[in-house]
Design a protein around this motif. Sequence first.
Motif, PDB file in Angstrom:
ATOM      1  N   ILE A   1      -8.898   3.234  -3.984  1.00 28.11           N
ATOM      2  CA  ILE A   1      -9.311   2.295  -2.938  1.00 28.11           C
ATOM      3  C   ILE A   1     -10.765   1.875  -3.151  1.00 28.11           C
ATOM      4  CG2 ILE A   1      -9.754   2.065  -0.455  1.00 28.11           C
ATOM      5  CD1 ILE A   1      -7.316   3.953  -0.041  1.00 28.11           C
ATOM      6  N   ALA A   2     -11.614   2.862  -3.505  1.00 27.59           N
ATOM      7  CA  ALA A   2     -13.029   2.566  -3.727  1.00 27.59           C
ATOM      8  C   ALA A   2     -13.238   1.627  -4.903  1.00 27.59           C
ATOM      9  CB  ALA A   2     -13.797   3.861  -3.948  1.00 27.59           C
ATOM     10  N   SER A   3     -12.305   1.649  -5.885  1.00 33.41           N
ATOM     11  CA  SER A   3     -12.440   0.787  -7.055  1.00 33.41           C
ATOM     12  C   SER A   3     -11.853  -0.597  -6.837  1.00 33.41           C
ATOM     13  CB  SER A   3     -11.759   1.444  -8.257  1.00 33.41           C
ATOM     14  OG  SER A   3     -10.356   1.509  -8.057  1.00 33.41           O
TER      15      SER A   3
ATOM     16  N   ASP B   1      -7.631  11.177  -5.333  1.00 32.36           N
ATOM     17  CA  ASP B   1      -7.363  10.090  -6.276  1.00 32.36           C
ATOM     18  C   ASP B   1      -7.086   8.782  -5.544  1.00 32.36           C
ATOM     19  OD1 ASP B   1      -7.730  11.837  -8.325  1.00 32.36           O
ATOM     20  OD2 ASP B   1      -5.606  12.024  -8.865  1.00 32.36           O
ATOM     21  N   ALA B   2      -6.376   8.873  -4.413  1.00 29.50           N
ATOM     22  CA  ALA B   2      -6.100   7.668  -3.625  1.00 29.50           C
ATOM     23  C   ALA B   2      -7.406   7.047  -3.129  1.00 29.50           C
ATOM     24  CB  ALA B   2      -5.179   7.999  -2.463  1.00 29.50           C
TER      25      ALA B   2
ATOM     26  N   THR C   1      -2.726   1.129   0.471  1.00 32.40           N
ATOM     27  CA  THR C   1      -2.725   1.454   1.899  1.00 32.40           C
ATOM     28  C   THR C   1      -2.023   2.788   2.109  1.00 32.40           C
ATOM     29  OG1 THR C   1      -0.647   0.269   2.285  1.00 32.40           O
ATOM     30  CG2 THR C   1      -2.695  -0.986   2.547  1.00 32.40           C
ATOM     31  N   ALA C   2      -2.489   3.516   3.139  1.00 34.01           N
ATOM     32  CA  ALA C   2      -1.891   4.798   3.503  1.00 34.01           C
ATOM     33  C   ALA C   2      -1.239   4.655   4.869  1.00 34.01           C
ATOM     34  CB  ALA C   2      -2.955   5.885   3.525  1.00 34.01           C
TER      35      ALA C   2
END
Length: 343
Positions: free
Chosen positions: A43-45, A38-39, A50-51
């Motif tokens: 990010i792709a959207s 989901d993370a 940030t991780a």
Amino acid sequence: MRADRLLQMLLLLQNRGRMTAPELAAELEVSVRTVYRDAEALIASGVPLTAERGPEGGYRLMEGYRTRLTGLTGEEADSLWLAGMPGAAAELGLGAELATAQLKLRAALPAQLAERTRRVSERFHLDAPAWFRDADPVPHLARVAEAVWEQRTLRVHYRRWKGEVRRELHPLGLVLKGGIWYLVARSVHGPDGDGGGPRPREDLRTYRVSRILALEVPGERFERPAGFDLAAHWAEVAGRLEAGRLRDEALLRLSPRGLRLLPMLFGAVGARAVREARETDGPDGDGWVRALLPVESTPVAVGDLLRLGAEAEVLGPAGLRAAFAREVEALARRYGRGTGESA
């Protein structure tokens, strides 16, 4: 749905700041691997997520970023009246909607007010059910609630204390009292095994939802009675029930310990009896006090008063004292025979 979960994850990070993958997984009730996926989708959207690695790591949103996706859906708005009772919301099938609605509301608040709501939720909690009692199983509650909301007729197979009946109901409202769900409905029925011939009638009654054995929703709509007020109706019903339940008074002689036990065993009625006893009569030579306690019918009162044990003496009325004496004598005979003897 995944879209709902992604929005809930985004709102969690916006409201709480940095969160680890296991913390997010626990809140969203998914696996850690699902959180990772989901993370990546966020990010792709284009969400600035940030991780951070390491023991102090986790996911966080870029400083200053706030989503504007805080509009409530109809189901989420409906769930807000249950904000202090997450267990009740879950029973009604609104648990996920309530969680998302609360996140959206907090995300829409200014930072100072959002912090206040967080502190309130940390410090105050409502637990509606009574102590030492398992919750009623209510497998049909969600469908009953849907029928109430949509004004749909219900056909129920219901268990009463004197047998099972079938009813056709116009459901008007649900009440949660002491952890037990009740349905207030207008009953329209003919012969149902009560005896007598066909006698259709229409009246307001209260049904315990856990006693609904089966139900059908045939789809027919009904009109709610004009001006019907659920809260006012329930207050009237509860008042009549309380007034009719305690029809008599018992005159008791209580030890100091019995006086302390009275509010613990009889609630507000016992507390009121203690106050009145202290205001009127002082203790006798043995330190015992007389008190008037509202009670139910004689058989019920005997069972209730036995809980006071040797810390109370029933002085009157005469019928109650005699019934109490018979019960105590039967107990004395039972225990006087010694162990191992059959009745």
